[in-house]
Design a protein around this motif. Structure first.
Motif, PDB file in Angstrom:
ATOM      1  N   PRO A  15      33.246  43.847  40.102  1.00  0.00           N
ATOM      2  CA  PRO A  15      34.694  44.001  40.345  1.00  0.00           C
ATOM      3  C   PRO A  15      35.280  42.930  41.252  1.00  0.00           C
ATOM      4  CG  PRO A  15      33.655  46.141  40.363  1.00  0.00           C
ATOM      5  CD  PRO A  15      32.546  45.138  40.246  1.00  0.00           C
ATOM      6  N   SER A  16      34.585  42.585  42.343  1.00  0.00           N
ATOM      7  CA  SER A  16      35.120  41.567  43.252  1.00  0.00           C
ATOM      8  C   SER A  16      35.144  40.191  42.587  1.00  0.00           C
ATOM      9  CB  SER A  16      34.277  41.514  44.529  1.00  0.00           C
ATOM     10  OG  SER A  16      32.924  41.204  44.229  1.00  0.00           O
ATOM     11  N   GLU A  17      34.170  39.921  41.713  1.00  0.00           N
ATOM     12  CA  GLU A  17      34.147  38.649  40.994  1.00  0.00           C
ATOM     13  C   GLU A  17      35.248  38.601  39.934  1.00  0.00           C
ATOM     14  OE1 GLU A  17      29.332  37.746  41.266  1.00  0.00           O
ATOM     15  OE2 GLU A  17      30.125  38.956  39.619  1.00  0.00           O
ATOM     16  N   ARG A  18      35.493  39.736  39.338  1.00  0.00           N
ATOM     17  CA  ARG A  18      36.571  39.817  38.344  1.00  0.00           C
ATOM     18  C   ARG A  18      37.932  39.533  38.984  1.00  0.00           C
ATOM     19  NH1 ARG A  18      39.093  38.989  33.630  1.00  0.00           N
ATOM     20  NH2 ARG A  18      40.566  40.660  33.120  1.00  0.00           N
ATOM     21  N   VAL A  19      38.089  39.894  40.248  1.00  0.00           N
ATOM     22  CA  VAL A  19      39.335  39.572  40.956  1.00  0.00           C
ATOM     23  C   VAL A  19      39.538  38.062  40.983  1.00  0.00           C
ATOM     24  CG1 VAL A  19      40.521  39.640  43.184  1.00  0.00           C
ATOM     25  CG2 VAL A  19      39.291  41.664  42.371  1.00  0.00           C
ATOM     26  N   VAL A  20      38.464  37.311  41.267  1.00  0.00           N
ATOM     27  CA  VAL A  20      38.548  35.851  41.301  1.00  0.00           C
ATOM     28  C   VAL A  20      38.922  35.320  39.918  1.00  0.00           C
ATOM     29  CG1 VAL A  20      37.274  33.711  41.700  1.00  0.00           C
ATOM     30  CG2 VAL A  20      36.883  35.685  43.188  1.00  0.00           C
ATOM     31  N   GLU A  21      38.242  35.824  38.879  1.00  0.00           N
ATOM     32  CA  GLU A  21      38.544  35.376  37.526  1.00  0.00           C
ATOM     33  C   GLU A  21      40.004  35.647  37.168  1.00  0.00           C
ATOM     34  OE1 GLU A  21      36.433  35.735  33.194  1.00  0.00           O
ATOM     35  OE2 GLU A  21      37.040  37.618  34.131  1.00  0.00           O
ATOM     36  N   GLN A  22      40.491  36.834  37.525  1.00  0.00           N
ATOM     37  CA  GLN A  22      41.860  37.178  37.180  1.00  0.00           C
ATOM     38  C   GLN A  22      42.863  36.293  37.906  1.00  0.00           C
ATOM     39  OE1 GLN A  22      42.491  39.602  34.713  1.00  0.00           O
ATOM     40  NE2 GLN A  22      44.422  38.450  34.799  1.00  0.00           N
ATOM     41  N   ARG A  23      42.576  35.926  39.153  1.00  0.00           N
ATOM     42  CA  ARG A  23      43.477  35.025  39.889  1.00  0.00           C
ATOM     43  C   ARG A  23      43.512  33.649  39.217  1.00  0.00           C
ATOM     44  NH1 ARG A  23      44.859  39.021  41.502  1.00  0.00           N
ATOM     45  NH2 ARG A  23      45.295  39.768  43.605  1.00  0.00           N
ATOM     46  N   VAL A  24      42.357  33.203  38.724  1.00  0.00           N
ATOM     47  CA  VAL A  24      42.310  31.924  38.018  1.00  0.00           C
ATOM     48  C   VAL A  24      43.162  31.991  36.751  1.00  0.00           C
ATOM     49  CG1 VAL A  24      40.814  30.325  36.752  1.00  0.00           C
ATOM     50  CG2 VAL A  24      40.061  31.270  38.947  1.00  0.00           C
ATOM     51  N   ILE A  25      43.010  33.064  35.989  1.00  0.00           N
ATOM     52  CA  ILE A  25      43.787  33.245  34.763  1.00  0.00           C
ATOM     53  C   ILE A  25      45.281  33.285  35.071  1.00  0.00           C
ATOM     54  CG2 ILE A  25      44.322  34.887  32.920  1.00  0.00           C
ATOM     55  CD1 ILE A  25      41.333  35.612  32.898  1.00  0.00           C
ATOM     56  N   ASP A  26      45.653  34.039  36.105  1.00  0.00           N
ATOM     57  CA  ASP A  26      47.074  34.142  36.474  1.00  0.00           C
ATOM     58  C   ASP A  26      47.640  32.781  36.880  1.00  0.00           C
ATOM     59  OD1 ASP A  26      46.879  36.844  36.003  1.00  0.00           O
ATOM     60  OD2 ASP A  26      46.750  37.415  38.118  1.00  0.00           O
ATOM     61  N   THR A  27      46.839  32.000  37.599  1.00  0.00           N
ATOM     62  CA  THR A  27      47.291  30.683  38.045  1.00  0.00           C
ATOM     63  C   THR A  27      47.502  29.749  36.861  1.00  0.00           C
ATOM     64  OG1 THR A  27      46.114  30.923  40.158  1.00  0.00           O
ATOM     65  CG2 THR A  27      46.701  28.688  39.470  1.00  0.00           C
ATOM     66  N   LEU A  28      46.549  29.725  35.938  1.00  0.00           N
ATOM     67  CA  LEU A  28      46.670  28.855  34.774  1.00  0.00           C
ATOM     68  C   LEU A  28      47.881  29.240  33.931  1.00  0.00           C
ATOM     69  CD1 LEU A  28      42.931  28.578  33.668  1.00  0.00           C
ATOM     70  CD2 LEU A  28      44.289  26.872  34.880  1.00  0.00           C
ATOM     71  N   ARG A  29      48.033  30.537  33.713  1.00  0.00           N
ATOM     72  CA  ARG A  29      49.168  30.983  32.903  1.00  0.00           C
ATOM     73  C   ARG A  29      50.487  30.561  33.557  1.00  0.00           C
ATOM     74  NH1 ARG A  29      50.926  37.241  31.280  1.00  0.00           N
ATOM     75  NH2 ARG A  29      53.014  36.689  30.570  1.00  0.00           N
ATOM     76  N   ARG A  30      50.579  30.692  34.869  1.00  0.00           N
ATOM     77  CA  ARG A  30      51.816  30.333  35.567  1.00  0.00           C
ATOM     78  C   ARG A  30      52.132  28.849  35.373  1.00  0.00           C
ATOM     79  NH1 ARG A  30      52.371  28.064  40.321  1.00  0.00           N
ATOM     80  NH2 ARG A  30      50.256  28.596  40.993  1.00  0.00           N
ATOM     81  N   VAL A  31      51.118  27.986  35.511  1.00  0.00           N
ATOM     82  CA  VAL A  31      51.345  26.550  35.358  1.00  0.00           C
ATOM     83  C   VAL A  31      51.690  26.210  33.912  1.00  0.00           C
ATOM     84  CG1 VAL A  31      50.295  24.258  35.534  1.00  0.00           C
ATOM     85  CG2 VAL A  31      49.860  25.969  37.310  1.00  0.00           C
ATOM     86  N   PHE A  32      50.979  26.820  32.963  1.00  0.00           N
ATOM     87  CA  PHE A  32      51.255  26.540  31.558  1.00  0.00           C
ATOM     88  C   PHE A  32      52.692  26.924  31.195  1.00  0.00           C
ATOM     89  CE2 PHE A  32      46.480  27.351  30.510  1.00  0.00           C
ATOM     90  CZ  PHE A  32      46.158  26.129  31.074  1.00  0.00           C
ATOM     91  N   GLU A  33      53.105  28.102  31.618  1.00  0.00           N
ATOM     92  CA  GLU A  33      54.448  28.560  31.280  1.00  0.00           C
ATOM     93  C   GLU A  33      55.511  27.769  32.036  1.00  0.00           C
ATOM     94  OE1 GLU A  33      54.548  32.815  31.692  1.00  0.00           O
ATOM     95  OE2 GLU A  33      53.454  33.103  29.805  1.00  0.00           O
ATOM     96  N   LEU A  34      55.173  27.286  33.217  1.00  0.00           N
ATOM     97  CA  LEU A  34      56.093  26.437  33.971  1.00  0.00           C
ATOM     98  C   LEU A  34      56.413  25.163  33.199  1.00  0.00           C
ATOM     99  CD1 LEU A  34      57.474  26.388  36.804  1.00  0.00           C
ATOM    100  CD2 LEU A  34      55.532  25.040  37.607  1.00  0.00           C
ATOM    101  N   ASN A  35      55.469  24.758  32.327  1.00  0.00           N
ATOM    102  CA  ASN A  35      55.651  23.557  31.513  1.00  0.00           C
ATOM    103  C   ASN A  35      56.095  23.867  30.088  1.00  0.00           C
ATOM    104  OD1 ASN A  35      54.565  20.913  33.002  1.00  0.00           O
ATOM    105  ND2 ASN A  35      53.354  22.660  33.701  1.00  0.00           N
ATOM    106  N   GLY A  36      56.538  25.110  29.859  1.00  0.00           N
ATOM    107  CA  GLY A  36      57.132  25.444  28.575  1.00  0.00           C
ATOM    108  C   GLY A  36      56.176  25.882  27.484  1.00  0.00           C
ATOM    109  N   PHE A  37      54.922  26.154  27.827  1.00  0.00           N
ATOM    110  CA  PHE A  37      53.967  26.594  26.818  1.00  0.00           C
ATOM    111  C   PHE A  37      54.096  28.100  26.592  1.00  0.00           C
ATOM    112  CE2 PHE A  37      52.394  22.492  27.933  1.00  0.00           C
ATOM    113  CZ  PHE A  37      51.735  22.024  26.803  1.00  0.00           C
ATOM    114  N   ILE A  38      53.909  28.519  25.336  1.00  0.00           N
ATOM    115  CA  ILE A  38      54.119  29.899  24.900  1.00  0.00           C
ATOM    116  C   ILE A  38      52.770  30.553  24.645  1.00  0.00           C
ATOM    117  CG2 ILE A  38      55.143  31.344  23.091  1.00  0.00           C
ATOM    118  CD1 ILE A  38      57.035  28.879  22.552  1.00  0.00           C
ATOM    119  N   GLY A  39      52.584  31.770  25.138  1.00  0.00           N
ATOM    120  CA  GLY A  39      51.308  32.451  25.005  1.00  0.00           C
ATOM    121  C   GLY A  39      51.133  33.139  23.660  1.00  0.00           C
TER     122      GLY A  39
END
Length: 469
Positions: A15-39
Motif C-alpha cells: 500500500p505505501s509503495e502504491r501511494v508512490v506509484e499513484q503520485r507518479v501517475i498523477d504528476t504525469l497526467r497533470r503535465v500531459f494535460e497541461l500540454n493539451g494531451f487527451i486521455g
C-alpha cells in the motif's frame, strides 16, 4: 494467497509503495494535460495479426486461450488469436483507425495502462508493467514540429518526477532515414537487421555488434566498422552534425548524388532541426545520438531513447519515435510520433534506490473512534460530516479499547483520532455531554473540536511522498 506464491515479473506494490506509484501517475497526467494531451484507455487484447508484425517484441507476446481450448490452440492460426498488448502504440494505431470519424486531428493523446511482455524478469524489468505514453497522430500528414514537442513534453514530465528521487533525464535522438541511407550507401541491404544489431550496442558492446553484423546481416568487416563509426558520431548542434556526417560519408565513398545519401540527408536535416529547436526551449534536453536505433520495426523516422544521469544500470527509461505506416485504412495513412515511459521501472528505482516513501499509508486524516457498537452511527455521522468538508476520514473497525484504536490509526499513519462526545459521568439522565475532542497522535496533545470548524494542520492533512534523509 499463500506465502511464496508470487510469480516472477508480476510486481505487486505494498500500500505505501502504491501511494508512490499513484503520485507518479498523477504528476504525469497533470503535465500531459497541461500540454493539451487527451486521455484514453484501450482494451488489453489485440488480434495476433496486429501484434506479430512489430519486430523482435513479437517473440514476447502472451497469447490467450480459454480453458476448454487448451491443447487445441493449433487449430486456430496465431494471426486469428488474441494476445495481450506489449505496448500502447499498436493499440493506439488500431483505435485511431476505428474511431477516426470521431477524433479531431492532429490527435494528441496520453495513455497510462498495463502492458505484458514475456521477457526475462530482472531488477526493474517486469513481465507485467505500467507504461505512460504520449503520441500525436495526424490524418494524412503530420508536421515535423511535433517531433520536437513530444520529447520536450516528456522531459518536462520527467523533470517534475525529480521530486521523487529521479535524476535528470536527457533524450537521445536519431533518425532511421539517416541510418538507412548510410547503410544503403555502404551497400548493405538487410536494413532492419542492421538496426536491430546496432540497437544492442549498449548491452553487448561494439566488438559483439560488429561480429553480429558480419554473421547475421551480410556485412563485411569494413562495412561493420563503418556502421559503428556512424553510431559513435556525436555533435553539439545541427550544423556540426551535418559537417561530421558528410565527412564520414566522404570517407566511405558515399556520393552526394546517390539516392542513399538523399535519404540519409533527409533524416539528418530532421534530426538537426529537432536538436536545434529543442535547445532554444530547454538547452541540453535533447541531443543527437546516432547509435539509437529502436528494435521495433514500425518506426520510420525520428527515434528516441531517454537516459537518467548516474543511473546507467537502468538503461533507457523512455523511448519512442515517428511511425508513418503503422495506422492505415486503405490508401489513407495516420502518421504519428510518440514516447513511452516504463513507469513501473521508474517506480522501482524511486522506491529501492532513491528511497521515495509515503508520509502515511492511509489517505485518511482522521480516525473517528467508536465507544461501543451501539454508538457506531454517531461515529459514522461525524466521519461523513468531515468528508463533506473535504477532510478524509475513516471510522475505527471495532469498539476496542481506546489504546488499540489509537494504535490502529498510528499503524496506518493517520495523524488524528476523533473522540465523539459522551454523556458526562453521572449526568446521563439530564442528557449532558462532554464535547468532541481530537488527539494529535504525533504530539499527544488533545483538545476540544467543533465538527463544523475544526481543521487539521496543513502538513498533516496531506499524504505526501518524500525521500529518506
Amino acid at each position: 494467497m499463500s506465502k511464496g506464491a508470487s510469480i516472477s515479473g508480476f510486481p505487486e506494490w505494498l500500500p505505501s509503495e502504491r501511494v508512490v506509484e499513484q503520485r507518479v501517475i498523477d504528476t504525469l497526467r497533470r503535465v500531459f494535460e497541461l500540454n493539451g494531451f487527451i486521455g484514453i484507455e484501450t482494451r488489453a487484447v489485440e488480434q495476433g495479426s496486429s501484434l506479430l508484425k512489430k519486430g523482435e517484441t513479437s517473440k514476447e507476446i502472451y497469447l490467450l486461450s480459454r480453458l476448454q481450448e487448451v491443447g487445441h490452440e493449433s487449430d486456430t492460426p496465431i494471426e486469428d488469436r488474441l494476445g495481450l498488448h506489449f505496448d500502447l502504440t499498436v493499440p493506439l494505431s488500431r483505435y485511431v483507425v476505428e474511431h477516426s470519424g470521431a477524433l479531431a486531428f492532429p490527435f494528441k493523446r496520453w495513455q497510462i495502462q498495463k502492458v505484458w511482455r514475456g521477457e526475462r524478469p530482472q531488477e526493474g524489468r517486469f513481465r507485467e508493467f505500467v507504461q505512460a505514453d504520449i503520441d500525436v497522430v495526424g490524418n494524412g500528414d503530420l508536421p515535423a514540429h511535433y517531433e520536437v514537442e513530444v520529447p520536450l513534453v516528456m522531459v518536462s514530465a520527467l523533470e517534475e518526477l525529480r521530486t521523487f528521487g529521479l535524476p535528470k533525464a536527457t533524450v537521445h535522438a536519431n533518425n532511421r532515414k539517416l541510418s538507412e541511407g548510410f547503410y544503403r550507401g555502404l551497400g548493405l541491404s538487410d536494413i532492419e537487421g542492421v538496426l536491430r544489431e546496432i540497437d544492442k550496442l549498449d548491452k553487448v558492446g561494439a566488438d559483439e555488434v560488429a561480429r553480429l553484423l558480419v554473421e547475421t546481416c551480410g556485412a563485411n568487416v569494413a562495412q561493420a566498422r563503418a556502421c559503428l563509426a556512424l553510431a559513435e558520431l556525436t555533435a553539439a548542434n545541427g550544423a556540426e552534425l551535418a559537417e561530421r556526417f558528410d565527412a564520414l560519408c566522404e570517407s566511405q565513398g558515399i556520393s552526394r548524388d546517390s539516392d542513399a545519401y538523399t535519404l540519409a540527408r533527409e533524416g539528418l536535416d530532421t534530426l538537426a532541426m529537432i536538436v536545434d529547436e529543442a535547445a532554444k526551449i530547454r538547452p541540453g534536453s535533447v541531443i543527437a545520438d546516432l547509435k539509437i536505433a529502436r528494435g521495433l520495426d514500425y518506426y520510420t523516422g525520428s527515434v528516441y531513447e531517454t537516459f537518467l544521469d548516474g543511473a546507467d544500470s537502468l538503461g533507457s527509461i523512455c523511448s519512442g519515435g515517428r511511425y508513418d505506416n503503422l495506422a492505415t485504412q486503405g490508401s489513407k495513412r495516420y502518421p504519428g510520433v510518440g514516447l513511452s515511459i516504463g513507469l513501473s521501472r521508474l517506480v522501482s528505482y524511486m522506491l529501492h534506490t532513491a528511497g521515495a516513501h509515503a508520509s502515511r499509508v492511509s489517505p485518511a486524516v482522521v480516525l473517528v473512534a467508536v465507544w461501543n457498537e451501539a454508538d457506531r452511527a454517531q461515529s459514522n455521522a461525524i466521519a461523513n460530516a468531515l468528508r463533506v468538508r473535504g477532510i478524509a476520514a475513516d471510522v475505527a473497525p471495532k469498539a476496542a479499547k481506546l489504546g488499540k484504536q489509537i494504535k490502529y490509526a498510528d499503524r496506518l499513519g493517520i495523524p488524528y483520532v476523533w473522540f465523539p462526545a459522551q454523556a458526562a459521568q453521572g449526568d446521563e439522565e439530564n442528557g449532558e455531554t462532554a464535547g468532541d475532542e481530537v488527539r494529535d497522535i504525533m504530539s499527544g496533545e488533545q483538545q476540544s473540536a467543533d465538527i463544523k470548524s475544526w481543521e487539521p494542520d496543513t502538513v498533516y492533512a496531506r499524504q505526501t511522498v518524500s525521500l529518506k534523509a
